[in-house]
Design a protein around this motif. Sequence first.
Motif, PDB file in Angstrom:
ATOM      1  N   SER A 169       0.816  -1.214   0.000  1.00 40.42           N
ATOM      2  CA  SER A 169       0.000   0.000   0.000  1.00 40.42           C
ATOM      3  C   SER A 169       0.848   1.263   0.000  1.00 40.42           C
ATOM      4  O   SER A 169       0.358   2.352  -0.316  1.00 40.42           O
ATOM      5  N   GLY A 170       2.129   1.123   0.335  1.00 41.64           N
ATOM      6  CA  GLY A 170       3.006   2.292   0.287  1.00 41.64           C
ATOM      7  C   GLY A 170       3.131   2.888  -1.100  1.00 41.64           C
ATOM      8  O   GLY A 170       3.476   4.068  -1.244  1.00 41.64           O
ATOM      9  N   LEU A 171       2.857   2.091  -2.147  1.00 39.82           N
ATOM     10  CA  LEU A 171       2.897   2.621  -3.511  1.00 39.82           C
ATOM     11  C   LEU A 171       1.858   3.728  -3.698  1.00 39.82           C
ATOM     12  O   LEU A 171       2.117   4.739  -4.350  1.00 39.82           O
ATOM     13  N   GLY A 172       0.668   3.508  -3.131  1.00 44.91           N
ATOM     14  CA  GLY A 172      -0.353   4.548  -3.236  1.00 44.91           C
ATOM     15  C   GLY A 172       0.037   5.806  -2.488  1.00 44.91           C
ATOM     16  O   GLY A 172      -0.160   6.927  -2.978  1.00 44.91           O
ATOM     17  N   LEU A 173       0.584   5.643  -1.282  1.00 47.86           N
ATOM     18  CA  LEU A 173       1.022   6.816  -0.512  1.00 47.86           C
ATOM     19  C   LEU A 173       2.151   7.540  -1.238  1.00 47.86           C
ATOM     20  O   LEU A 173       2.209   8.779  -1.240  1.00 47.86           O
ATOM     21  N   LEU A 174       3.052   6.781  -1.871  1.00 50.79           N
ATOM     22  CA  LEU A 174       4.136   7.402  -2.621  1.00 50.79           C
ATOM     23  C   LEU A 174       3.610   8.214  -3.797  1.00 50.79           C
ATOM     24  O   LEU A 174       4.122   9.294  -4.106  1.00 50.79           O
ATOM     25  N   ALA A 175       2.574   7.702  -4.462  1.00 55.00           N
ATOM     26  CA  ALA A 175       1.979   8.447  -5.573  1.00 55.00           C
ATOM     27  C   ALA A 175       1.440   9.791  -5.114  1.00 55.00           C
ATOM     28  O   ALA A 175       1.571  10.805  -5.811  1.00 55.00           O
ATOM     29  N   LEU A 176       0.818   9.816  -3.929  1.00 54.25           N
ATOM     30  CA  LEU A 176       0.305  11.078  -3.395  1.00 54.25           C
ATOM     31  C   LEU A 176       1.439  12.027  -3.037  1.00 54.25           C
ATOM     32  O   LEU A 176       1.372  13.234  -3.299  1.00 54.25           O
ATOM     33  N   LEU A 177       2.510  11.514  -2.454  1.00 53.99           N
ATOM     34  CA  LEU A 177       3.638  12.366  -2.073  1.00 53.99           C
ATOM     35  C   LEU A 177       4.396  12.908  -3.271  1.00 53.99           C
ATOM     36  O   LEU A 177       5.102  13.918  -3.165  1.00 53.99           O
ATOM     37  N   THR A 178       4.280  12.237  -4.424  1.00 55.27           N
ATOM     38  CA  THR A 178       4.991  12.700  -5.614  1.00 55.27           C
ATOM     39  C   THR A 178       4.554  14.104  -6.024  1.00 55.27           C
ATOM     40  O   THR A 178       5.373  14.909  -6.495  1.00 55.27           O
ATOM     41  N   VAL A 179       3.270  14.413  -5.862  1.00 55.40           N
ATOM     42  CA  VAL A 179       2.750  15.710  -6.314  1.00 55.40           C
ATOM     43  C   VAL A 179       3.430  16.880  -5.597  1.00 55.40           C
ATOM     44  O   VAL A 179       4.021  17.753  -6.243  1.00 55.40           O
ATOM     45  N   PRO A 180       3.392  16.956  -4.256  1.00 61.95           N
ATOM     46  CA  PRO A 180       4.090  18.075  -3.607  1.00 61.95           C
ATOM     47  C   PRO A 180       5.601  17.997  -3.760  1.00 61.95           C
ATOM     48  O   PRO A 180       6.278  19.028  -3.745  1.00 61.95           O
ATOM     49  N   ALA A 181       6.147  16.781  -3.918  1.00 61.86           N
ATOM     50  CA  ALA A 181       7.601  16.651  -4.033  1.00 61.86           C
ATOM     51  C   ALA A 181       8.130  17.359  -5.266  1.00 61.86           C
ATOM     52  O   ALA A 181       9.217  17.951  -5.233  1.00 61.86           O
ATOM     53  N   VAL A 182       7.370  17.345  -6.372  1.00 61.11           N
ATOM     54  CA  VAL A 182       7.862  17.967  -7.595  1.00 61.11           C
ATOM     55  C   VAL A 182       7.315  19.368  -7.816  1.00 61.11           C
ATOM     56  O   VAL A 182       7.861  20.121  -8.630  1.00 61.11           O
ATOM     57  N   LEU A 183       6.243  19.748  -7.117  1.00 64.35           N
ATOM     58  CA  LEU A 183       5.640  21.055  -7.350  1.00 64.35           C
ATOM     59  C   LEU A 183       6.022  22.107  -6.318  1.00 64.35           C
ATOM     60  O   LEU A 183       6.074  23.291  -6.640  1.00 64.35           O
ATOM     61  N   LYS A 184       6.274  21.708  -5.080  1.00 66.63           N
ATOM     62  CA  LYS A 184       6.616  22.686  -4.049  1.00 66.63           C
ATOM     63  C   LYS A 184       8.093  23.046  -4.146  1.00 66.63           C
ATOM     64  O   LYS A 184       8.944  22.161  -4.296  1.00 66.63           O
ATOM     65  N   PRO A 185       8.435  24.313  -4.050  1.00 65.94           N
ATOM     66  CA  PRO A 185       9.836  24.725  -4.161  1.00 65.94           C
ATOM     67  C   PRO A 185      10.742  24.063  -3.133  1.00 65.94           C
ATOM     68  O   PRO A 185      11.897  23.779  -3.415  1.00 65.94           O
ATOM     69  N   ASP A 186      10.221  23.818  -1.918  1.00 65.12           N
ATOM     70  CA  ASP A 186      11.037  23.196  -0.877  1.00 65.12           C
ATOM     71  C   ASP A 186      10.687  21.722  -0.687  1.00 65.12           C
ATOM     72  O   ASP A 186      10.901  21.154   0.381  1.00 65.12           O
ATOM     73  N   SER A 187      10.124  21.104  -1.748  1.00 68.92           N
ATOM     74  CA  SER A 187       9.726  19.709  -1.722  1.00 68.92           C
ATOM     75  C   SER A 187       8.687  19.486  -0.619  1.00 68.92           C
ATOM     76  O   SER A 187       7.896  20.378  -0.315  1.00 68.92           O
ATOM     77  N   ILE A 188       8.681  18.299  -0.013  1.00 66.20           N
ATOM     78  CA  ILE A 188       7.612  17.960   0.932  1.00 66.20           C
ATOM     79  C   ILE A 188       7.776  18.686   2.258  1.00 66.20           C
ATOM     80  O   ILE A 188       6.817  19.171   2.839  1.00 66.20           O
ATOM     81  N   GLY A 189       8.996  18.760   2.755  1.00 67.73           N
ATOM     82  CA  GLY A 189       9.236  19.336   4.073  1.00 67.73           C
ATOM     83  C   GLY A 189       9.332  18.251   5.132  1.00 67.73           C
ATOM     84  O   GLY A 189       8.812  17.141   4.972  1.00 67.73           O
ATOM     85  N   VAL A 190      10.002  18.572   6.231  1.00 67.00           N
ATOM     86  CA  VAL A 190      10.284  17.576   7.267  1.00 67.00           C
ATOM     87  C   VAL A 190       9.004  17.115   7.965  1.00 67.00           C
ATOM     88  O   VAL A 190       8.745  15.914   8.091  1.00 67.00           O
ATOM     89  N   PHE A 191       8.176  18.055   8.433  1.00 65.68           N
ATOM     90  CA  PHE A 191       6.997  17.682   9.210  1.00 65.68           C
ATOM     91  C   PHE A 191       6.001  16.869   8.385  1.00 65.68           C
ATOM     92  O   PHE A 191       5.532  15.806   8.853  1.00 65.68           O
ATOM     93  N   PRO A 192       5.647  17.273   7.147  1.00 64.52           N
ATOM     94  CA  PRO A 192       4.754  16.415   6.353  1.00 64.52           C
ATOM     95  C   PRO A 192       5.361  15.044   6.070  1.00 64.52           C
ATOM     96  O   PRO A 192       4.634  14.046   5.998  1.00 64.52           O
ATOM     97  N   PHE A 193       6.694  14.986   5.916  1.00 62.51           N
ATOM     98  CA  PHE A 193       7.324  13.680   5.690  1.00 62.51           C
ATOM     99  C   PHE A 193       7.169  12.776   6.910  1.00 62.51           C
ATOM    100  O   PHE A 193       6.912  11.575   6.786  1.00 62.51           O
ATOM    101  N   ILE A 194       7.323  13.356   8.089  1.00 65.16           N
ATOM    102  CA  ILE A 194       7.138  12.576   9.320  1.00 65.16           C
ATOM    103  C   ILE A 194       5.698  12.072   9.412  1.00 65.16           C
ATOM    104  O   ILE A 194       5.450  10.908   9.769  1.00 65.16           O
ATOM    105  N   LEU A 195       4.727  12.919   9.079  1.00 60.89           N
ATOM    106  CA  LEU A 195       3.328  12.494   9.121  1.00 60.89           C
ATOM    107  C   LEU A 195       3.063  11.367   8.127  1.00 60.89           C
ATOM    108  O   LEU A 195       2.379  10.380   8.448  1.00 60.89           O
TER     109      LEU A 195
END
Length: 817
Positions: A169-195
């Motif tokens: 199921s981590g594949l689905g979560l990774l797909a969701l994280l891909t969007v902010p990872a490539v669109l946000k200037p500072d990528s995902i960020g530490v706190f959202p990554f921990i969540l």
Amino acid sequence: MTATLTRPDAEGSAAPPQASRFRPPWDWASAGTSAVAVLLCSFSLHGVFDGWAWFPPLVLTAGAVVSAMAAARRFRVPTALIPAVGLAALVVALTWLFAASTALLGLLPTGATLERSGQLISEAQVTIMNQVPPVLADPGIVFIACLGTGLITLLVDTLATTLRMPAASGLGLLALLTVPAVLKPDSIGVFPFILASAGYLLILATGSWQERPRSPSAARRPPARQMGIAAAIGSAALVAALVLPAVLPGFNQGTFPQGSRLNIWTGQSGLNPVVALGNDLRQPSASGRIRYATDSRQAVYLRSTTLEDFSGQRWGPDLRPDTRRAGLQDMAPEEGDEPAEGTSTVTTRVRSETYASPWLLAPYAPTQVSGAAGRFSWDPKTMTVISEENNGMTRLDYEVQSASQTISADSLQVLGPAAEGAVDPVFTDLPENLPESIREATSTATARADSPYEQAMAIQSYLRGQDFTYSLEAPVEGGYDGNGMDVLDRFLEEKAGYCVHYAAAMAVMAREAGIPSRMALGFAPGRSTGNTVQNMRGQELREYEVDSRDAHAWPELYFEGMGWVRFEPTPSRGSVPSYALQPRPDILETQGPQDDLTLDWPLPQTVPQPAVTPPPPSAAAPVEPAETGAGKTAAVGLAVLTAAAALLSPWALRRRRRILRKQGVAGSDPPDRPGSPGSPDRPSSGPAALAWDEASDSGVDYGHVPAKSESPRAYALRLADDARLADGPALALQRLREAYEEEVYAAPGTAVRGVSGSDSGSHSASGLGSGSAPADRAGRLWGDVTAVQDGLAESAPWASRLRARYFPASLASRFRR
């Protein structure tokens, strides 16, 4: 003789048949874990979307999908059909959230619902092309977010719960994280990554616990040792993931540096060049070379488009399709200023193999274009040229004739303010909520300036002063990398930014000083190649080249009798024209008609999404022993109660909102206004506004949704007509609307008729005299609300009445038109 079915335990022995009675409700617990994990990952979308208005519909969407799938598993729906149940729940949730007025009972989609979905997708495409993250949470973009999140939730729950493959199921979560990872200037960020990591670990822990032996004693015994080991491994992995990027080289520099963004949504960029300008400037290497050759005495600015509408939270070019003119011949500015002495024609040949934008590059002001392939139109208000074929040009070779005017400081100094109506109001308008920092900066900069030219020079000098610094990183780090009045307010506070910020600041400050203005986008002059090129008539032209490093923005100010004049407030970028130097020289500059900039927009690369292969049928969950009759009855009762609560919750929420508004009208502290249709959100409102909100929300409940640009007056007239209200309810609606307008739009300090307690001796249109007792006014206001609601119910068919009562569309009106 009765055979008893048993299930092997971990050691191969048989588990006692009564074990199933002690089995925890894993279907619901695991489904809830899947939803929580997806929502924890979705926190990383903050920064892709502006604010948090997008999050509640995501919660509702994810909750609807996992609840439907858990219920399907509970009632032994075949495994292969469980994802279909989740998909159906997703469709129903999206229909209620975004298109209830087009659906049967507000839940079941129709043909009109599909049409509305297409409109929302088109709105999302426009938002993506015209805004830089964080984008506004408009209905279209929230619809796309809910659709994508719902599909990911379906995938995660299918893998983690239905197929008992929690690690996959981590594949689905990774797909969701891909969007902010490539669109946000500072990528995902530490706190959202921990969540996000915590959500994945929660799925793994739930899956591990679910596979434990199900004897009565094991079900009660906490797996302390296993949980301890899992927590230690998860914590170590999380720490390593956070620490390694900080100590290993290559994570902060390279082909995708800090502040850059990747556009994965569309095959072209350039409809709004400001979206990609900062991204182009931050790239470590040049790209998208454009060569131009000109007979101008000096290099020219290549101009693509302009920004002139400074209202709204985000700015973009106005295509103005109704006023554009076809063809590339006989072009002239709408203002119609007579050509001044010294006006000459400049010839420029533009060539590129990689330009990807619908905007045609040209020095200002183009009068004729030859050799450009395709169909084009031009805007007489801005003199911009755009392709009519809705595709980005990738190969250019054309020639531009443009009017170049000789401009001097002395010729500008003698010009007075532009007459009223000299230019379209779009070049002078400012929003009512103009930040005070802009007014103060303009007042400070122009304190000793008299003429429009002196004011323009004072503003340019203020922005080029020692207090301001040129920086590509500061806006990213400060969170104001983009455009809009809020961004401009932050820029004037931080005093660090790049050309977009400087050009926008001078354009807005010029308007505050009374000078018409706009912001141009394109390319600075670039560098000479040392070569000469022949034009189509055999004339020798000096050649220059520009690339992504020359992407630029600058302001153009209007002087009556001279036209649009370029200035350069950005320090260390572009070239300051001779008439704008301090102290100004008495040297004339031939200006490639207010030379313009246009950006070279390289085609974005597409990012492949992780592919998920459906597991083989053998991976399906094993069939559990049948439950006892008492257990099944309890499960059915619980499911019925849950379904009833879910069905009645919209009715309960709508009823609570109505009660709170009635209390506010009666004189209690008014509640916060929950985003009424046709009016902006406010923290609080008076009794007339609350009464109007209730009446207009009732109209939405019955399927009469206001348009984005529709005023309360226009909506009231249309509602009375579309709903076929009788005379009594129609007059009640009119009184509510007039009382609302008086309360909201009256000047500060003015006694509002029907609301104020002063005795002015007049009566409002709502029938509430200013000397009426508050209780009388409240009673009449709410009486009008009740009359409107009764009128809507009386004229509506039974299906609409049922939908309005139990599935009120106004609860989600924030995301509808």
